[in-house]
Design an enzyme around this catalytic site. Structure first.
Site, PDB file in Angstrom:
ATOM      1  N   HIS A 103       4.181   7.371   7.062  1.00  0.00           N
ATOM      2  CA  HIS A 103       3.565   6.882   5.818  1.00  0.00           C
ATOM      3  C   HIS A 103       2.964   5.501   6.019  1.00  0.00           C
ATOM      4  O   HIS A 103       3.187   4.841   7.046  1.00  0.00           O
ATOM      5  CB  HIS A 103       4.576   6.879   4.666  1.00  0.00           C
ATOM      6  N   HIS A 130       3.722  -2.211   5.742  1.00  0.00           N
ATOM      7  CA  HIS A 130       4.224  -1.570   6.962  1.00  0.00           C
ATOM      8  C   HIS A 130       3.666  -0.169   7.140  1.00  0.00           C
ATOM      9  O   HIS A 130       3.120   0.415   6.208  1.00  0.00           O
ATOM     10  CB  HIS A 130       5.765  -1.534   6.979  1.00  0.00           C
ATOM     11  N   GLU A 149       3.238   4.739   0.264  1.00  0.00           N
ATOM     12  CA  GLU A 149       4.281   4.005  -0.456  1.00  0.00           C
ATOM     13  C   GLU A 149       3.644   2.780  -1.091  1.00  0.00           C
ATOM     14  O   GLU A 149       2.798   2.117  -0.479  1.00  0.00           O
ATOM     15  CB  GLU A 149       5.389   3.584   0.526  1.00  0.00           C
TER      16      GLU A 149
END
Lengths: 150, 150
Positions: free
Chosen positions: B92, B8, B141
């Site tokens: 992010h 994502h 991440e």
């Protein structure tokens, strides 16, 4: 309109060579396309292919973007972004649509500011950009899906 | 390490309700998950599903992130981001890995700064974040692929 595939995430980088080395050696990318210049836009680009949910390398790409001078010798629009983000940073999101003209009409009708005329993008299909202030703060590229792809 | 799926893109938004309306009504998203709070992180999140190259809704997701107060009443880490980017913005990138502990060892060995301990993320699997200054300017991440997914 129906939300299309997230074709790529544009990432501005201070050095294409360093960015390719980073994606290959640190992140472990299996396929990075050969960089090429788009002089009229003042950019050099290369694409990092990522795996999709099926393990094929057809996931959302990372588009690495390096500034090169414009044909008239003036600075690339990316140069200002790198001045503000010296390490590089996320620059734009690109969604696919089936019909670029219909998409242009749709966003215009929604009151969204389109940045310049439709032109041919890095994948060889028509694209346009939308103003980040109208798009949740995200510079948004809309591109017509390449023929033969879904 | 081998580059995993781009799970994502995290997008910080000033208002979850407005962001959901934008993705549904302007961008035409077909499936947006119900927002839920992650109090320990000071965030409310919801996921916009996008189609992949096969037309299935298993493409890279957009994670909408709204600030909520931390349990001790202090401001969310997202509040500062929104103060700098009032319209919202890209926050992010998240890549999947098969084994979170092996990934942690890998990035540590590469000299990359990991931000805090491994914890359970919004998809229910272990995650950690890497310092943007070590990652081409991108807050990154790393999440373990949910079981049963590839």
């Amino acid at each position: 309109m129906k939300l299309g595939r997230l074709n790529h995430i544009g990432v501005a980088v201070p050095s294409m060579a360093d960015a390719i080395a980073y994606y290959r050696d640190v992140m472990g990318a299996q396929l990075i396309t050969e960089p090429f210049d788009m002089p009229a836009q003042g950019v050099k680009v290369a694409f990092v292919n990522t795996p999709d949910a099926h393990g094929e390398l057809s996931g959302t790409q990372i588009e690495l973007i390096e500034a090169i001078p414009l044909p008239d010798g003036s600075a690339s629009p990316i140069a200002g972004f790198i001045a503000k983000n010296p390490a590089g940073g996320q620059h734009h999101l690109c969604y696919e649509v089936e019909d670029i003209e219909a998409a242009r009409e749709w966003f215009t009708a929604q009151g969204k500011r389109i940045l310049g005329p439709t032109r041919i993008g890095a994948h060889g299909t028509p694209i346009f950009f939308l103003h980040p202030k109208d798009m949740l703060g995200q510079l948004t590229e809309i591109m017509e899906t390449p023929k033969g792809h879904h």
